[in-house]
Design a protein around this motif. Structure first.
Motif, PDB file in Angstrom:
ATOM      1  N   ARG A  64      28.400  58.114 -92.951  1.00  0.00           N
ATOM      2  CA  ARG A  64      29.057  57.856 -91.676  1.00  0.00           C
ATOM      3  C   ARG A  64      30.316  57.031 -91.895  1.00  0.00           C
ATOM      4  O   ARG A  64      30.395  56.185 -92.780  1.00  0.00           O
ATOM      5  CB  ARG A  64      28.104  57.125 -90.733  1.00  0.00           C
ATOM      6  N   LYS A  65      31.315  57.297 -91.071  1.00  0.00           N
ATOM      7  CA  LYS A  65      32.594  56.586 -91.086  1.00  0.00           C
ATOM      8  C   LYS A  65      33.313  56.721 -92.435  1.00  0.00           C
ATOM      9  O   LYS A  65      34.040  55.824 -92.849  1.00  0.00           O
ATOM     10  CB  LYS A  65      32.394  55.109 -90.743  1.00  0.00           C
ATOM     11  N   ASN A  66      33.069  57.817 -93.142  1.00  0.00           N
ATOM     12  CA  ASN A  66      33.838  58.079 -94.354  1.00  0.00           C
ATOM     13  C   ASN A  66      35.227  58.577 -93.973  1.00  0.00           C
ATOM     14  O   ASN A  66      35.377  59.364 -93.032  1.00  0.00           O
ATOM     15  CB  ASN A  66      33.135  59.115 -95.231  1.00  0.00           C
ATOM     16  N   THR A  67      36.215  58.145 -94.699  1.00  0.00           N
ATOM     17  CA  THR A  67      37.597  58.498 -94.392  1.00  0.00           C
ATOM     18  C   THR A  67      38.139  59.449 -95.441  1.00  0.00           C
ATOM     19  O   THR A  67      38.014  59.201 -96.642  1.00  0.00           O
ATOM     20  CB  THR A  67      38.471  57.235 -94.338  1.00  0.00           C
ATOM     21  N   LEU A  68      38.730  60.531 -94.971  1.00  0.00           N
ATOM     22  CA  LEU A  68      39.409  61.485 -95.845  1.00  0.00           C
ATOM     23  C   LEU A  68      40.903  61.184 -95.799  1.00  0.00           C
ATOM     24  O   LEU A  68      41.537  61.272 -94.752  1.00  0.00           O
ATOM     25  CB  LEU A  68      39.135  62.919 -95.375  1.00  0.00           C
ATOM     26  N   ILE A  69      41.470  60.790 -96.946  1.00  0.00           N
ATOM     27  CA  ILE A  69      42.875  60.408 -97.029  1.00  0.00           C
ATOM     28  C   ILE A  69      43.660  61.535 -97.691  1.00  0.00           C
ATOM     29  O   ILE A  69      43.343  61.939 -98.814  1.00  0.00           O
ATOM     30  CB  ILE A  69      43.048  59.096 -97.821  1.00  0.00           C
ATOM     31  N   LEU A  70      44.656  62.055 -96.993  1.00  0.00           N
ATOM     32  CA  LEU A  70      45.490  63.158 -97.478  1.00  0.00           C
ATOM     33  C   LEU A  70      46.917  62.654 -97.680  1.00  0.00           C
ATOM     34  O   LEU A  70      47.499  62.044 -96.780  1.00  0.00           O
ATOM     35  CB  LEU A  70      45.480  64.324 -96.486  1.00  0.00           C
ATOM     36  N   ASP A  71      47.477  62.931 -98.854  1.00  0.00           N
ATOM     37  CA  ASP A  71      48.868  62.561 -99.107  1.00  0.00           C
ATOM     38  C   ASP A  71      49.765  63.769 -98.895  1.00  0.00           C
ATOM     39  O   ASP A  71      49.344  64.800 -98.355  1.00  0.00           O
ATOM     40  CB  ASP A  71      49.021  61.991-100.520  1.00  0.00           C
ATOM     41  N   SER A  72      51.006  63.666 -99.331  1.00  0.00           N
ATOM     42  CA  SER A  72      51.976  64.735 -99.093  1.00  0.00           C
ATOM     43  C   SER A  72      51.655  66.018 -99.835  1.00  0.00           C
ATOM     44  O   SER A  72      52.219  67.070 -99.526  1.00  0.00           O
ATOM     45  CB  SER A  72      53.383  64.245 -99.487  1.00  0.00           C
ATOM     46  N   LYS A  73      50.751  65.971-100.831  1.00  0.00           N
ATOM     47  CA  LYS A  73      50.374  67.195-101.537  1.00  0.00           C
ATOM     48  C   LYS A  73      49.503  68.097-100.667  1.00  0.00           C
ATOM     49  O   LYS A  73      49.509  69.314-100.848  1.00  0.00           O
ATOM     50  CB  LYS A  73      49.626  66.847-102.818  1.00  0.00           C
ATOM     51  N   CYS A  74      48.759  67.495 -99.746  1.00  0.00           N
ATOM     52  CA  CYS A  74      47.844  68.274 -98.905  1.00  0.00           C
ATOM     53  C   CYS A  74      48.286  68.320 -97.447  1.00  0.00           C
ATOM     54  O   CYS A  74      47.940  69.259 -96.729  1.00  0.00           O
ATOM     55  CB  CYS A  74      46.428  67.695 -98.975  1.00  0.00           C
ATOM     56  N   ALA A  75      49.014  67.293 -96.999  1.00  0.00           N
ATOM     57  CA  ALA A  75      49.409  67.237 -95.591  1.00  0.00           C
ATOM     58  C   ALA A  75      50.850  66.769 -95.477  1.00  0.00           C
ATOM     59  O   ALA A  75      51.267  65.831 -96.168  1.00  0.00           O
ATOM     60  CB  ALA A  75      48.485  66.292 -94.820  1.00  0.00           C
ATOM     61  N   LEU A  76      51.607  67.432 -94.622  1.00  0.00           N
ATOM     62  CA  LEU A  76      53.002  67.075 -94.371  1.00  0.00           C
ATOM     63  C   LEU A  76      53.182  66.746 -92.899  1.00  0.00           C
ATOM     64  O   LEU A  76      52.678  67.463 -92.023  1.00  0.00           O
ATOM     65  CB  LEU A  76      53.934  68.225 -94.754  1.00  0.00           C
ATOM     66  N   PRO A 120      53.813  59.007 -95.471  1.00  0.00           N
ATOM     67  CA  PRO A 120      53.332  60.402 -95.534  1.00  0.00           C
ATOM     68  C   PRO A 120      51.842  60.484 -95.861  1.00  0.00           C
ATOM     69  O   PRO A 120      51.425  61.276 -96.717  1.00  0.00           O
ATOM     70  CB  PRO A 120      54.189  60.991 -96.656  1.00  0.00           C
ATOM     71  N   VAL A 121      51.042  59.669 -95.202  1.00  0.00           N
ATOM     72  CA  VAL A 121      49.599  59.635 -95.437  1.00  0.00           C
ATOM     73  C   VAL A 121      48.884  59.916 -94.121  1.00  0.00           C
ATOM     74  O   VAL A 121      49.237  59.358 -93.083  1.00  0.00           O
ATOM     75  CB  VAL A 121      49.143  58.265 -95.999  1.00  0.00           C
ATOM     76  N   VAL A 122      47.893  60.787 -94.190  1.00  0.00           N
ATOM     77  CA  VAL A 122      47.105  61.163 -93.019  1.00  0.00           C
ATOM     78  C   VAL A 122      45.645  60.842 -93.296  1.00  0.00           C
ATOM     79  O   VAL A 122      45.125  61.173 -94.372  1.00  0.00           O
ATOM     80  CB  VAL A 122      47.268  62.663 -92.682  1.00  0.00           C
ATOM     81  N   GLN A 123      44.979  60.201 -92.343  1.00  0.00           N
ATOM     82  CA  GLN A 123      43.555  59.893 -92.456  1.00  0.00           C
ATOM     83  C   GLN A 123      42.776  60.738 -91.463  1.00  0.00           C
ATOM     84  O   GLN A 123      43.169  60.854 -90.299  1.00  0.00           O
ATOM     85  CB  GLN A 123      43.285  58.411 -92.174  1.00  0.00           C
ATOM     86  N   ILE A 124      41.681  61.310 -91.936  1.00  0.00           N
ATOM     87  CA  ILE A 124      40.757  62.053 -91.079  1.00  0.00           C
ATOM     88  C   ILE A 124      39.421  61.335 -91.140  1.00  0.00           C
ATOM     89  O   ILE A 124      38.816  61.234 -92.209  1.00  0.00           O
ATOM     90  CB  ILE A 124      40.619  63.516 -91.521  1.00  0.00           C
ATOM     91  N   VAL A 125      38.979  60.833 -90.002  1.00  0.00           N
ATOM     92  CA  VAL A 125      37.759  60.038 -89.952  1.00  0.00           C
ATOM     93  C   VAL A 125      36.869  60.561 -88.837  1.00  0.00           C
ATOM     94  O   VAL A 125      37.351  61.101 -87.831  1.00  0.00           O
ATOM     95  CB  VAL A 125      38.093  58.545 -89.730  1.00  0.00           C
ATOM     96  N   GLU A 126      35.554  60.402 -89.024  1.00  0.00           N
ATOM     97  CA  GLU A 126      34.582  60.823 -88.013  1.00  0.00           C
ATOM     98  C   GLU A 126      34.108  59.595 -87.244  1.00  0.00           C
ATOM     99  O   GLU A 126      33.611  58.642 -87.824  1.00  0.00           O
ATOM    100  CB  GLU A 126      33.389  61.513 -88.666  1.00  0.00           C
ATOM    101  N   LEU A 131      35.930  64.330 -84.983  1.00  0.00           N
ATOM    102  CA  LEU A 131      36.917  64.144 -86.043  1.00  0.00           C
ATOM    103  C   LEU A 131      38.219  63.641 -85.429  1.00  0.00           C
ATOM    104  O   LEU A 131      38.738  64.227 -84.480  1.00  0.00           O
ATOM    105  CB  LEU A 131      37.163  65.460 -86.786  1.00  0.00           C
ATOM    106  N   LYS A 132      38.749  62.552 -85.976  1.00  0.00           N
ATOM    107  CA  LYS A 132      39.981  61.966 -85.472  1.00  0.00           C
ATOM    108  C   LYS A 132      41.006  61.877 -86.594  1.00  0.00           C
ATOM    109  O   LYS A 132      40.656  61.587 -87.736  1.00  0.00           O
ATOM    110  CB  LYS A 132      39.712  60.571 -84.896  1.00  0.00           C
ATOM    111  N   LEU A 133      42.235  62.161 -86.248  1.00  0.00           N
ATOM    112  CA  LEU A 133      43.332  62.137 -87.203  1.00  0.00           C
ATOM    113  C   LEU A 133      44.171  60.891 -86.959  1.00  0.00           C
ATOM    114  O   LEU A 133      44.544  60.595 -85.815  1.00  0.00           O
ATOM    115  CB  LEU A 133      44.172  63.401 -87.070  1.00  0.00           C
ATOM    116  N   ARG A 134      44.481  60.163 -88.028  1.00  0.00           N
ATOM    117  CA  ARG A 134      45.241  58.932 -87.917  1.00  0.00           C
ATOM    118  C   ARG A 134      46.456  58.986 -88.825  1.00  0.00           C
ATOM    119  O   ARG A 134      46.383  59.523 -89.928  1.00  0.00           O
ATOM    120  CB  ARG A 134      44.378  57.717 -88.294  1.00  0.00           C
TER     121      ARG A 134
END
Length: 403
Positions: A64-76, A120-126, A131-134
Motif C-alpha cells: 500500500r502507498k507504493n510510489t511509482l516514479i517515472l523520469d523523462s525516459k518513460c514520461a514526458l 521532469p519527474v512524474v509520480q503515480i501513487v495509489e 491511482l493518482k498522478l503527481r
C-alpha cells in the motif's frame, strides 16, 4: 501439527491448505487418496484460525502507498500547443512502439502558489483505491534571517502554545466541536433510517468542510508563527503524544479526520518549512512536561491545577499550563533530551531540580523542598525510598536561607 487431532481432521486441513479453500466454500467434501472425506464446519473454522495465527506471526508484505516514479525516459511533460482545455499533458511510453498513453492534467491553485521549478519527474501513487498522478517541483530555500529557538506545545483550548507566551488557534477546537456535534447528530439520524453515512451527500459534505478547515487553519497558524519569530529551530512534542492526549478526547467521526488530516497536515507543513526556509524541526519527549515547573524544575502532579492553570508548589510561579509545558520542551532541547523513554525524562527532570537547588538563585527553596520531597512519589521512584531528603539535596543542612 497437533498430535491430538484426528487423522481425518489432519487430512482435511492439508486438503484445504493445498486447494486454497480456507476462506471460501468451494466443496463440502474432500477426496484424499481415493477416500471421500466430509468437511465439517469445525474443521473449516479450525483451518482459518491456524491460518490467522500464522499471519500474525509472519506478516505478509504490504504494497500500500507504493510510489511509482517515472523520469523523462518513460514520461514526458508537455504543454499543449493547440488544445487549451488542459494545462499540461503527460506522455507515458508503453510496450507497443508508437502507441503512448496521453494523460491530460489541470493544475490547481496550490500548485501555482508553491514556488519552485517543475521537474521532469512524474509520480503515480495509489490512495484510497485510486491511482493518482503527481508532478514534482524543486523548491529553493527562501532567504530569511533565522535566529533563536521557538517551542510549541499542543493544547486542548488553543492548538499551539509557544514558550514566548503566545497562544495560537484559540477557537480551533471550538469550531471542530461544532462540526462534531453536527456530524454526530446527522449520523444518528441516518442510522435510525437505515442509511449508511457514506451514502449521504450531506454527511460527506460536512466531513469535507471539517477536513478543509483543519488543513487551512493548521497551515495558517504555522505560517503566522514563522512570520512572527523567524526561528532557526522549532521544538515540538512527540506527535504520538499529541495523538494520545488531544485527539482521543474527540468522538470517532472527528478523531478520524484529526488523525488523517490534522496530524498529517502538521507533519507535512513542518517538512515544507524545512525545505523552504531551512528550519530545523526537533521532537522531544513530552513526558511530565505539563507537571514540571519551567522555572525551578520541580515536578509534581498537583502543580497542574486545571487544564489552563499551572502553579508550582515549590517556587510559587503561576502561568498558563500550555506555556509552561512549551518552556519545558525548550529546556529539554537545550539539555539534549530528545526522544527517550518516560523513565529517562523523569530522571532528567529530577536531576535538573536538584541541580537548581544547589545554585544561589534557588537557595531560598531548600527548606520548602525538603518538606515536599518526603511526600513526592516521583523523587522516591528515581532516587529510592531509603534516601533521606537531606541526602537528595546534596547534604545542604545548615545552608538554608533564613528567609
Amino acid at each position: 501439527m497437533n498430535s491430538t487431532l484426528e487423522e481425518k481432521t489432519k487430512k482435511v486441513l492439508l486438503y484445504l491448505a493445498s486447494r486454497q479453500e480456507i476462506f471460501c466454500v468451494k466443496s463440502q467434501t474432500a477426496k484424499w487418496k481415493d477416500q471421500e472425506l466430509e468437511i465439517t464446519e469445525y474443521e473449516r473454522l479450525l483451518a482459518r484460525k491456524i491460518f490467522k495465527h500464522l499471519l500474525s506471526k509472519y506478516k505478509k508484505p504490504s504494497f500500500r502507498k507504493n510510489t511509482l516514479i517515472l523520469d523523462s525516459k518513460c514520461a514526458l511533460i508537455e504543454r499543449p500547443t493547440k488544445a487549451r482545455s488542459y494545462d499540461l499533458w503527460v506522455k507515458i511510453s508503453t510496450l507497443e512502439k508508437g502507441k503512448p498513453v496521453w494523460i491530460p492534467i489541470n493544475l490547481h491553485d496550490y500548485f501555482h502558489q508553491r514556488e519552485g521549478v517543475l521537474t521532469p519527474v512524474v509520480q503515480i501513487v495509489e490512495e484510497d483505491g485510486e491511482l493518482k498522478l503527481r508532478l514534482v517541483k524543486e523548491v529553493h530555500q527562501r532567504e530569511m534571517q533565522r535566529h533563536g529557538v521557538v517551542a510549541l506545545d499542543f493544547g486542548m483550548n488553543s492548538l499551539f502554545a509557544t514558550d514566548r507566551g503566545d497562544l495560537f488557534g484559540r477557537s480551533f477546537y471550538q469550531k471542530v466541536k461544532e462540526y462534531a456535534e453536527k456530524i454526530d447528530k446527522l449520523q444518528r439520524n441516518l442510522q435510525r433510517q437505515g442509511i449508511k453515512p457514506k451514502e449521504s451527500k450531506r454527511y460527506r459534505r460536512l466531513q469535507e468542510r471539517l477536513s478543509a478547515f483543519v488543513k487551512s487553519e493548521i497551515r495558517r497558524l504555522l505560517n503566522r508563527i514563522i512570520k512572527l519569530y523567524s526561528p532557526e529551530v522549532i521544538v515540538i512534542e512527540n506527535l504520538n503524544g499529541f495523538l494520545n492526549e488531544v485527539i482521543n478526547n474527540f468522538p470517532k467521526s472527528v478523531k478520524r479526520v484529526l488523525i488523517r488530516f490534522g496530524l498529517g497536515e502538521i507533519r507535512k507543513k513542518l517538512r515544507e518549512l524545512q525545505e523552504e526556509y531551512g528550519i530545523r524541526v526537533v521532537e522531544v519527549n513530552q513526558a511530565y512536561s505539563s507537571q514540571a515547573c519551567c522555572q525551578c524544575g520541580y515536578v509534581d502532579r498537583e502543580n497542574r491545577k486545571d487544564r489552563d492553570t499551572f502553579e508550582c508548589k515549590c517556587c510559587g510561579i503561576k502561568l498558563h499550563a500550555d506555556v509552561n509545558a512549551s518552556r519545558n520542551l525548550r529546556e529539554r532541547f537545550l539539555g539534549s533530551l530528545h526522544l527517550r523513554r518516560m523513565e529517562q525524562a523523569l530522571r532528567w527532570q529530577v536531576e535538573r531540580f536538584l541541580q537548581n537547588l544547589s545554585s544561589e538563585r534557588f537557595k531560598c527553596l531548600r527548606g520548602k523542598a525538603r518538606s515536599l520531597l518526603t511526600q513526592n512519589p516521583y523523587f522516591k521512584k528515581v532516587l529510592g525510598d531509603s534516601s533521606k531528603p537531606e541526602v537528595w539535596i546534596n547534604n545542604l543542612k545548615g545552608d538554608i536561607c533564613p528567609c
